[in-house]
Write a protein that holds these residues in place. Structure first.
Motif, PDB file in Angstrom:
ATOM      1  N   ALA A 151       0.833  -1.203   0.000  1.00 36.85           N
ATOM      2  CA  ALA A 151       0.000   0.000   0.000  1.00 36.85           C
ATOM      3  C   ALA A 151       0.871   1.258   0.000  1.00 36.85           C
ATOM      4  CB  ALA A 151      -0.938  -0.002   1.200  1.00 36.85           C
ATOM      5  N   LEU A 152       1.940   1.247   0.785  1.00 33.55           N
ATOM      6  CA  LEU A 152       2.847   2.393   0.829  1.00 33.55           C
ATOM      7  C   LEU A 152       3.530   2.611  -0.521  1.00 33.55           C
ATOM      8  CD1 LEU A 152       4.425   4.587   2.444  1.00 33.55           C
ATOM      9  CD2 LEU A 152       6.119   2.804   2.887  1.00 33.55           C
ATOM     10  N   THR A 153       4.061   1.551  -1.094  1.00 30.71           N
ATOM     11  CA  THR A 153       4.771   1.697  -2.369  1.00 30.71           C
ATOM     12  C   THR A 153       3.814   2.065  -3.499  1.00 30.71           C
ATOM     13  OG1 THR A 153       4.667  -0.692  -2.733  1.00 30.71           O
ATOM     14  CG2 THR A 153       6.659   0.179  -1.715  1.00 30.71           C
ATOM     15  N   LEU A 154       2.598   1.522  -3.480  1.00 35.15           N
ATOM     16  CA  LEU A 154       1.623   1.910  -4.503  1.00 35.15           C
ATOM     17  C   LEU A 154       1.215   3.376  -4.352  1.00 35.15           C
ATOM     18  CD1 LEU A 154      -0.735  -1.184  -4.746  1.00 35.15           C
ATOM     19  CD2 LEU A 154       0.864  -0.338  -6.463  1.00 35.15           C
ATOM     20  N   GLY A 155       1.107   3.842  -3.110  1.00 32.59           N
ATOM     21  CA  GLY A 155       0.803   5.253  -2.884  1.00 32.59           C
ATOM     22  C   GLY A 155       1.906   6.158  -3.413  1.00 32.59           C
ATOM     23  N   LEU A 156       3.151   5.795  -3.130  1.00 35.04           N
ATOM     24  CA  LEU A 156       4.272   6.596  -3.642  1.00 35.04           C
ATOM     25  C   LEU A 156       4.327   6.559  -5.166  1.00 35.04           C
ATOM     26  CD1 LEU A 156       7.031   5.669  -1.042  1.00 35.04           C
ATOM     27  CD2 LEU A 156       5.757   7.810  -1.223  1.00 35.04           C
ATOM     28  N   CYS A 157       4.048   5.398  -5.730  1.00 34.47           N
ATOM     29  CA  CYS A 157       4.019   5.282  -7.189  1.00 34.47           C
ATOM     30  C   CYS A 157       2.910   6.159  -7.779  1.00 34.47           C
ATOM     31  CB  CYS A 157       3.819   3.829  -7.592  1.00 34.47           C
ATOM     32  SG  CYS A 157       3.814   3.561  -9.363  1.00 34.47           S
ATOM     33  N   GLY A 158       1.761   6.178  -7.133  1.00 33.70           N
ATOM     34  CA  GLY A 158       0.658   7.016  -7.599  1.00 33.70           C
ATOM     35  C   GLY A 158       1.004   8.494  -7.565  1.00 33.70           C
ATOM     36  N   ILE A 159       1.696   8.917  -6.508  1.00 34.27           N
ATOM     37  CA  ILE A 159       2.129  10.315  -6.421  1.00 34.27           C
ATOM     38  C   ILE A 159       3.102  10.637  -7.550  1.00 34.27           C
ATOM     39  CG2 ILE A 159       3.456  11.960  -5.033  1.00 34.27           C
ATOM     40  CD1 ILE A 159       2.211  10.557  -2.546  1.00 34.27           C
ATOM     41  N   GLY A 160       4.041   9.721  -7.795  1.00 36.16           N
ATOM     42  CA  GLY A 160       4.997   9.927  -8.885  1.00 36.16           C
ATOM     43  C   GLY A 160       4.314  10.000 -10.240  1.00 36.16           C
ATOM     44  N   CYS A 161       3.333   9.137 -10.462  1.00 40.00           N
ATOM     45  CA  CYS A 161       2.604   9.164 -11.733  1.00 40.00           C
ATOM     46  C   CYS A 161       1.787  10.443 -11.881  1.00 40.00           C
ATOM     47  CB  CYS A 161       1.703   7.940 -11.846  1.00 40.00           C
ATOM     48  SG  CYS A 161       2.593   6.410 -12.097  1.00 40.00           S
ATOM     49  N   LEU A 162       1.200  10.906 -10.801  1.00 33.70           N
ATOM     50  CA  LEU A 162       0.455  12.166 -10.839  1.00 33.70           C
ATOM     51  C   LEU A 162       1.389  13.325 -11.179  1.00 33.70           C
ATOM     52  CD1 LEU A 162      -2.184  13.765 -10.302  1.00 33.70           C
ATOM     53  CD2 LEU A 162      -1.380  14.003  -7.954  1.00 33.70           C
ATOM     54  N   LEU A 163       2.534  13.377 -10.516  1.00 31.72           N
ATOM     55  CA  LEU A 163       3.497  14.447 -10.809  1.00 31.72           C
ATOM     56  C   LEU A 163       3.982  14.372 -12.248  1.00 31.72           C
ATOM     57  CD1 LEU A 163       5.655  14.535  -7.553  1.00 31.72           C
ATOM     58  CD2 LEU A 163       3.997  16.234  -8.327  1.00 31.72           C
ATOM     59  N   ARG A 164       4.216  13.177 -12.740  1.00 22.13           N
ATOM     60  CA  ARG A 164       4.655  13.020 -14.127  1.00 22.13           C
ATOM     61  C   ARG A 164       3.572  13.475 -15.093  1.00 22.13           C
ATOM     62  NH1 ARG A 164       6.551   7.255 -15.391  1.00 22.13           N
ATOM     63  NH2 ARG A 164       8.212   7.906 -14.015  1.00 22.13           N
ATOM     64  N   GLY A 165       2.327  13.206 -14.734  1.00 17.20           N
ATOM     65  CA  GLY A 165       1.222  13.592 -15.610  1.00 17.20           C
ATOM     66  C   GLY A 165       1.006  15.089 -15.704  1.00 17.20           C
ATOM     67  N   ILE A 166       1.341  15.830 -14.650  1.00 16.02           N
ATOM     68  CA  ILE A 166       1.153  17.277 -14.679  1.00 16.02           C
ATOM     69  C   ILE A 166       2.472  18.034 -14.892  1.00 16.02           C
ATOM     70  CG2 ILE A 166      -0.922  17.179 -13.259  1.00 16.02           C
ATOM     71  CD1 ILE A 166       0.777  18.095 -10.877  1.00 16.02           C
ATOM     72  N   ALA A 167       3.531  17.283 -15.160  1.00 14.93           N
ATOM     73  CA  ALA A 167       4.854  17.903 -15.309  1.00 14.93           C
ATOM     74  C   ALA A 167       4.879  18.858 -16.500  1.00 14.93           C
ATOM     75  CB  ALA A 167       5.916  16.827 -15.494  1.00 14.93           C
ATOM     76  N   HIS A 168       5.534  19.988 -16.276  1.00 15.74           N
ATOM     77  CA  HIS A 168       5.717  20.950 -17.354  1.00 15.74           C
ATOM     78  C   HIS A 168       7.157  21.463 -17.394  1.00 15.74           C
ATOM     79  CE1 HIS A 168       5.537  24.057 -14.270  1.00 15.74           C
ATOM     80  NE2 HIS A 168       4.458  23.447 -13.820  1.00 15.74           N
ATOM     81  N   SER A 169       8.002  20.874 -16.538  1.00 16.94           N
ATOM     82  CA  SER A 169       9.411  21.274 -16.509  1.00 16.94           C
ATOM     83  C   SER A 169      10.274  20.076 -16.168  1.00 16.94           C
ATOM     84  CB  SER A 169       9.640  22.376 -15.472  1.00 16.94           C
ATOM     85  OG  SER A 169       9.456  21.870 -14.168  1.00 16.94           O
ATOM     86  N   MET A 170      11.553  20.226 -16.417  1.00 10.96           N
ATOM     87  CA  MET A 170      12.494  19.163 -16.116  1.00 10.96           C
ATOM     88  C   MET A 170      12.532  18.872 -14.615  1.00 10.96           C
ATOM     89  SD  MET A 170      14.500  17.235 -17.773  1.00 10.96           S
ATOM     90  CE  MET A 170      15.875  16.171 -17.529  1.00 10.96           C
ATOM     91  N   ALA A 171      12.413  19.905 -13.792  1.00 14.93           N
ATOM     92  CA  ALA A 171      12.428  19.701 -12.348  1.00 14.93           C
ATOM     93  C   ALA A 171      11.271  18.831 -11.879  1.00 14.93           C
ATOM     94  CB  ALA A 171      12.400  21.050 -11.634  1.00 14.93           C
ATOM     95  N   MET A 172      10.085  19.029 -12.455  1.00 22.92           N
ATOM     96  CA  MET A 172       8.936  18.214 -12.075  1.00 22.92           C
ATOM     97  C   MET A 172       9.096  16.776 -12.544  1.00 22.92           C
ATOM     98  SD  MET A 172       5.571  20.607 -12.394  1.00 22.92           S
ATOM     99  CE  MET A 172       4.545  19.371 -11.634  1.00 22.92           C
ATOM    100  N   ILE A 173       9.759  16.594 -13.669  1.00 21.55           N
ATOM    101  CA  ILE A 173      10.000  15.233 -14.144  1.00 21.55           C
ATOM    102  C   ILE A 173      10.971  14.515 -13.209  1.00 21.55           C
ATOM    103  CG2 ILE A 173      11.017  13.863 -15.999  1.00 21.55           C
ATOM    104  CD1 ILE A 173       9.776  15.901 -17.931  1.00 21.55           C
ATOM    105  N   TYR A 174      12.018  15.221 -12.763  1.00 18.18           N
ATOM    106  CA  TYR A 174      12.931  14.626 -11.802  1.00 18.18           C
ATOM    107  C   TYR A 174      12.220  14.317 -10.490  1.00 18.18           C
ATOM    108  CZ  TYR A 174      17.211  15.308 -14.499  1.00 18.18           C
ATOM    109  OH  TYR A 174      18.184  15.241 -15.445  1.00 18.18           O
ATOM    110  N   ALA A 175      11.326  15.203 -10.050  1.00 18.57           N
ATOM    111  CA  ALA A 175      10.583  14.967  -8.805  1.00 18.57           C
ATOM    112  C   ALA A 175       9.677  13.752  -8.946  1.00 18.57           C
ATOM    113  CB  ALA A 175       9.759  16.205  -8.442  1.00 18.57           C
ATOM    114  N   SER A 176       9.140  13.512 -10.128  1.00 17.57           N
ATOM    115  CA  SER A 176       8.248  12.370 -10.336  1.00 17.57           C
ATOM    116  C   SER A 176       9.021  11.065 -10.474  1.00 17.57           C
ATOM    117  CB  SER A 176       7.387  12.583 -11.581  1.00 17.57           C
ATOM    118  OG  SER A 176       8.164  12.461 -12.754  1.00 17.57           O
ATOM    119  N   ALA A 177      10.301  11.148 -10.754  1.00 16.26           N
ATOM    120  CA  ALA A 177      11.113   9.933 -10.919  1.00 16.26           C
ATOM    121  C   ALA A 177      11.358   9.322  -9.580  1.00 16.26           C
ATOM    122  CB  ALA A 177      12.422  10.251 -11.617  1.00 16.26           C
TER     123      ALA A 177
END
Length: 92
Positions: free
Chosen positions: A66-92
């Motif tokens: 549940a913890l790892t799926l939650g973190l993965c979901g946050i990363g996918c959300l950040l990747r989906g709304i990314a508009h800069s290189m910094a946000m892509i790194y944060a989603s990685a």
């Protein structure tokens, strides 16, 4: 059960990998930038793997997954709304 979740995750990740590369190209990243993001993802997996193993030993599998799926979901959300290189790194 945890190994089945890992296999399902790897299968799903392999299906989305080509689409993610095209998404990164649409955001203006070049091949080197895409490789750098892949490096960050690889190092993150390398560093967090032992932590996930420790959590599996300390807690039960359900809470760890549940913890790892939650973190993965946050990363996918950040990747989906990314508009800069910094946000892509944060989603990685």
């Amino acid at each position: 059960v945890p190994i089945l979740v890992g296999w399902a995750s790897a299968f799903g990740g392999s299906l989305q990998s080509p689409a993610i590369s095209y998404y990164y190209l649409e955001l203006g990243l070049d091949a080197v930038d895409i490789g750098d993001v892949g490096l960050v993802v690889t190092f993150g997996s390398l560093l967090l793997g032992p932590l996930y193993g420790w959590l599996l030993d300390k807690w039960d599998a359900y809470l760890t997954i549940a913890l790892t799926l939650g973190l993965c979901g946050i990363g996918c959300l950040l990747r989906g709304i990314a508009h800069s290189m910094a946000m892509i790194y944060a989603s990685a």
